[in-house]
Write a protein that holds these residues in place. Structure first.
Motif, PDB file in Angstrom:
ATOM      1  N   ARG A 129     -18.990 -15.798 -24.256  1.00 19.57           N
ATOM      2  CA  ARG A 129     -18.717 -15.506 -22.846  1.00 19.57           C
ATOM      3  C   ARG A 129     -19.112 -16.710 -21.992  1.00 19.57           C
ATOM      4  NH1 ARG A 129     -18.418 -10.724 -19.518  1.00 19.57           N
ATOM      5  NH2 ARG A 129     -19.219 -11.233 -17.456  1.00 19.57           N
ATOM      6  N   ILE A 130     -18.264 -17.029 -21.015  1.00 19.00           N
ATOM      7  CA  ILE A 130     -18.544 -18.143 -20.107  1.00 19.00           C
ATOM      8  C   ILE A 130     -19.532 -17.654 -19.054  1.00 19.00           C
ATOM      9  CG2 ILE A 130     -17.554 -19.748 -18.440  1.00 19.00           C
ATOM     10  CD1 ILE A 130     -14.931 -19.529 -19.999  1.00 19.00           C
ATOM     11  N   ARG A 131     -20.680 -18.305 -18.992  1.00 19.53           N
ATOM     12  CA  ARG A 131     -21.725 -17.869 -18.067  1.00 19.53           C
ATOM     13  C   ARG A 131     -21.803 -18.740 -16.802  1.00 19.53           C
ATOM     14  NH1 ARG A 131     -23.019 -15.196 -22.224  1.00 19.53           N
ATOM     15  NH2 ARG A 131     -24.828 -14.237 -23.023  1.00 19.53           N
ATOM     16  N   ASN A 132     -21.213 -19.912 -16.837  1.00 15.43           N
ATOM     17  CA  ASN A 132     -21.244 -20.810 -15.694  1.00 15.43           C
ATOM     18  C   ASN A 132     -20.441 -20.202 -14.549  1.00 15.43           C
ATOM     19  OD1 ASN A 132     -20.798 -22.904 -13.822  1.00 15.43           O
ATOM     20  ND2 ASN A 132     -21.075 -24.438 -15.429  1.00 15.43           N
ATOM     21  N   ARG A 133     -21.097 -20.023 -13.415  1.00 15.24           N
ATOM     22  CA  ARG A 133     -20.464 -19.365 -12.274  1.00 15.24           C
ATOM     23  C   ARG A 133     -19.301 -20.167 -11.711  1.00 15.24           C
ATOM     24  NH1 ARG A 133     -24.265 -17.833  -7.393  1.00 15.24           N
ATOM     25  NH2 ARG A 133     -23.866 -19.994  -6.893  1.00 15.24           N
ATOM     26  N   LEU A 143     -11.624 -20.326 -13.141  1.00 13.53           N
ATOM     27  CA  LEU A 143     -10.659 -19.639 -13.998  1.00 13.53           C
ATOM     28  C   LEU A 143     -10.116 -18.368 -13.344  1.00 13.53           C
ATOM     29  CD1 LEU A 143     -12.387 -20.058 -17.463  1.00 13.53           C
ATOM     30  CD2 LEU A 143     -10.374 -21.262 -16.601  1.00 13.53           C
ATOM     31  N   TYR A 144     -10.911 -17.744 -12.492  1.00 13.06           N
ATOM     32  CA  TYR A 144     -10.458 -16.537 -11.806  1.00 13.06           C
ATOM     33  C   TYR A 144      -9.313 -16.842 -10.843  1.00 13.06           C
ATOM     34  CZ  TYR A 144     -10.539 -12.442  -8.805  1.00 13.06           C
ATOM     35  OH  TYR A 144     -10.177 -11.336  -8.086  1.00 13.06           O
ATOM     36  N   ILE A 167     -17.278 -22.348 -13.348  1.00  9.00           N
ATOM     37  CA  ILE A 167     -16.128 -22.288 -14.257  1.00  9.00           C
ATOM     38  C   ILE A 167     -15.479 -20.914 -14.212  1.00  9.00           C
ATOM     39  CG2 ILE A 167     -15.436 -22.390 -16.682  1.00  9.00           C
ATOM     40  CD1 ILE A 167     -17.536 -24.573 -17.044  1.00  9.00           C
ATOM     41  N   ARG A 168     -16.286 -19.858 -14.125  1.00  7.50           N
ATOM     42  CA  ARG A 168     -15.718 -18.508 -14.045  1.00  7.50           C
ATOM     43  C   ARG A 168     -14.912 -18.321 -12.768  1.00  7.50           C
ATOM     44  NH1 ARG A 168     -19.116 -13.783 -16.462  1.00  7.50           N
ATOM     45  NH2 ARG A 168     -17.730 -12.798 -14.995  1.00  7.50           N
ATOM     46  N   SER A 169     -15.409 -18.810 -11.649  1.00 11.39           N
ATOM     47  CA  SER A 169     -14.655 -18.675 -10.401  1.00 11.39           C
ATOM     48  C   SER A 169     -13.401 -19.543 -10.439  1.00 11.39           C
ATOM     49  CB  SER A 169     -15.520 -19.016  -9.196  1.00 11.39           C
ATOM     50  OG  SER A 169     -15.864 -20.375  -9.203  1.00 11.39           O
TER      51      SER A 169
END
Length: 102
Positions: free
Chosen positions: A31-35, A41-42, A37-39
């Motif tokens: 799971r990607i935990r970096n905030r 990709l979102y 990178i997650r935002s």
């Protein structure tokens, strides 16, 4: 185009499309935990959809003015949380009315 070249092109396209979809699953196993990178990709699907839609809006009508009016109406109604059907119908109506005037 011959049948054999068509199937070669089809195989290349299918392979490249498959690789693009499978490589992230192979490369990222946890799971990607970096905030950040997650935002990032979102928001990618929204950015791509916008990049494809906006140019089409301005080339789909007879004038830039009617396209701008339709886009403006769509943005205003979308920000007011109207349904997709309402936004689309109102934008089409705005384009139609401006095309009548122009």
């Amino acid at each position: 185009m011959t049948t054999s070249s068509f199937f070669i092109y089809l195989a290349i396209m299918a392979g490249s499309t498959y690789l693009i979809r499978v490589l992230p699953f192979i490369a990222i196993r946890h799971r990607i935990r970096n905030r950040f990178i997650r935002s990032f990709l979102y928001y990618i699907p929204y950015a791509v959809l916008t990049a494809m839609t906006i140019p089409a809006i301005f080339t789909a009508t007879g004038s830039v003015w009617s396209a701008s009016a339709g886009l403006l109406v769509a943005i205003i109604l979308a920000l007011r949380k109207c349904s997709l059907t309402t936004v689309a119908l109102a934008a089409c109506l705005a384009v139609y009315l401006v095309e009548l005037i122009v």
